[in-house]
Design a protein around this motif. Structure first.
Motif, PDB file in Angstrom:
ATOM      1  N   UNK A 181       0.827  -1.207   0.000  1.00  0.00           N
ATOM      2  CA  UNK A 181       0.000   0.000   0.000  1.00  0.00           C
ATOM      3  C   UNK A 181       0.861   1.257   0.000  1.00  0.00           C
ATOM      4  N   UNK A 182       1.979   1.209   0.695  1.00  0.00           N
ATOM      5  CA  UNK A 182       2.896   2.355   0.726  1.00  0.00           C
ATOM      6  C   UNK A 182       3.488   2.600  -0.649  1.00  0.00           C
ATOM      7  N   UNK A 183       3.878   1.531  -1.314  1.00  0.00           N
ATOM      8  CA  UNK A 183       4.548   1.670  -2.606  1.00  0.00           C
ATOM      9  C   UNK A 183       3.599   2.062  -3.731  1.00  0.00           C
ATOM     10  N   UNK A 184       2.301   1.933  -3.522  1.00  0.00           N
ATOM     11  CA  UNK A 184       1.356   2.343  -4.562  1.00  0.00           C
ATOM     12  C   UNK A 184       1.131   3.853  -4.578  1.00  0.00           C
ATOM     13  N   UNK A 197      -7.974  -2.226   7.671  1.00  0.00           N
ATOM     14  CA  UNK A 197      -7.656  -2.574   9.064  1.00  0.00           C
ATOM     15  C   UNK A 197      -7.601  -1.297   9.892  1.00  0.00           C
ATOM     16  N   UNK A 198      -7.548  -1.465  11.203  1.00  0.00           N
ATOM     17  CA  UNK A 198      -7.400  -0.315  12.087  1.00  0.00           C
ATOM     18  C   UNK A 198      -5.922   0.036  12.205  1.00  0.00           C
ATOM     19  N   UNK A 199      -5.601   1.321  12.333  1.00  0.00           N
ATOM     20  CA  UNK A 199      -4.195   1.709  12.505  1.00  0.00           C
ATOM     21  C   UNK A 199      -3.526   0.963  13.665  1.00  0.00           C
ATOM     22  N   UNK A 200      -4.278   0.706  14.727  1.00  0.00           N
ATOM     23  CA  UNK A 200      -3.713   0.000  15.880  1.00  0.00           C
ATOM     24  C   UNK A 200      -3.219  -1.395  15.514  1.00  0.00           C
ATOM     25  N   UNK A 201      -3.821  -2.004  14.508  1.00  0.00           N
ATOM     26  CA  UNK A 201      -3.363  -3.327  14.071  1.00  0.00           C
ATOM     27  C   UNK A 201      -1.977  -3.242  13.445  1.00  0.00           C
ATOM     28  N   UNK A 202      -1.702  -2.155  12.743  1.00  0.00           N
ATOM     29  CA  UNK A 202      -0.371  -1.977  12.159  1.00  0.00           C
ATOM     30  C   UNK A 202       0.659  -1.708  13.254  1.00  0.00           C
ATOM     31  N   UNK A 207      -0.257   6.596   8.234  1.00  0.00           N
ATOM     32  CA  UNK A 207      -0.697   5.402   8.954  1.00  0.00           C
ATOM     33  C   UNK A 207      -2.191   5.172   8.728  1.00  0.00           C
ATOM     34  N   UNK A 208      -2.964   6.221   8.842  1.00  0.00           N
ATOM     35  CA  UNK A 208      -4.417   6.114   8.664  1.00  0.00           C
ATOM     36  C   UNK A 208      -4.764   5.773   7.216  1.00  0.00           C
ATOM     37  N   UNK A 209      -4.110   6.431   6.262  1.00  0.00           N
ATOM     38  CA  UNK A 209      -4.385   6.162   4.843  1.00  0.00           C
ATOM     39  C   UNK A 209      -4.071   4.718   4.477  1.00  0.00           C
ATOM     40  N   UNK A 210      -2.934   4.219   4.929  1.00  0.00           N
ATOM     41  CA  UNK A 210      -2.543   2.845   4.601  1.00  0.00           C
ATOM     42  C   UNK A 210      -3.483   1.862   5.292  1.00  0.00           C
ATOM     43  N   UNK A 211      -3.798   2.103   6.545  1.00  0.00           N
ATOM     44  CA  UNK A 211      -4.727   1.219   7.258  1.00  0.00           C
ATOM     45  C   UNK A 211      -6.087   1.192   6.551  1.00  0.00           C
ATOM     46  N   UNK A 212      -6.579   2.360   6.150  1.00  0.00           N
ATOM     47  CA  UNK A 212      -7.857   2.428   5.433  1.00  0.00           C
ATOM     48  C   UNK A 212      -7.787   1.643   4.122  1.00  0.00           C
ATOM     49  N   UNK A 213      -6.688   1.800   3.392  1.00  0.00           N
ATOM     50  CA  UNK A 213      -6.524   1.096   2.122  1.00  0.00           C
ATOM     51  C   UNK A 213      -6.516  -0.422   2.321  1.00  0.00           C
ATOM     52  N   UNK A 214      -6.019  -0.844   3.479  1.00  0.00           N
ATOM     53  CA  UNK A 214      -5.939  -2.271   3.786  1.00  0.00           C
ATOM     54  C   UNK A 214      -7.203  -2.804   4.450  1.00  0.00           C
TER      55      UNK A 214
END
Length: 88
Positions: free
Chosen positions: A19-22, A74-79, A65-72
């Motif tokens: 998700x980061x690399x996209x 999942x909740x940011x806390x999971x990351x 963190x929020x953008x990547x979690x949303x894209x995945x």
């Protein structure tokens, strides 16, 4: 929320890496700040230390963190929990 195992943490972190690399801006910033080049990234993509560093990078900038979690989906806390598991 803690990831259930190192494998779960690695899976979440690999998804976060993808998700980061996209996102070109986010990917460039990660590469610039980490000092890693694309070849080294390819070679180390599954290494727990690199995955933990990526998650720390996302944690350092909450909007990412929020953008990547949303894209995945999942909740940011999971990351955050995945990073903690990778560093344990």
């Amino acid at each position: 929320m803690r990831a259930r195992s190192t494998n779960d943490a690695e899976t979440l972190a690999l998804s976060a890496l993808a998700a980061t690399l996209t996102d070109e801006r986010r990917a460039r910033r990660f590469l610039d700040l980490s000092g890693i080049d694309t070849e080294e990234l390819r070679l180390q993509a599954a290494e727990p230390a690199l995955l933990a560093a990526l998650l720390r990078f996302l944690e350092a900038h909450e909007p990412d963190l929020i953008d990547v979690a949303d894209a995945m989906g999942v909740k940011p806390a999971e990351l955050v929990a995945a990073r903690e598991d990778l560093e344990a």
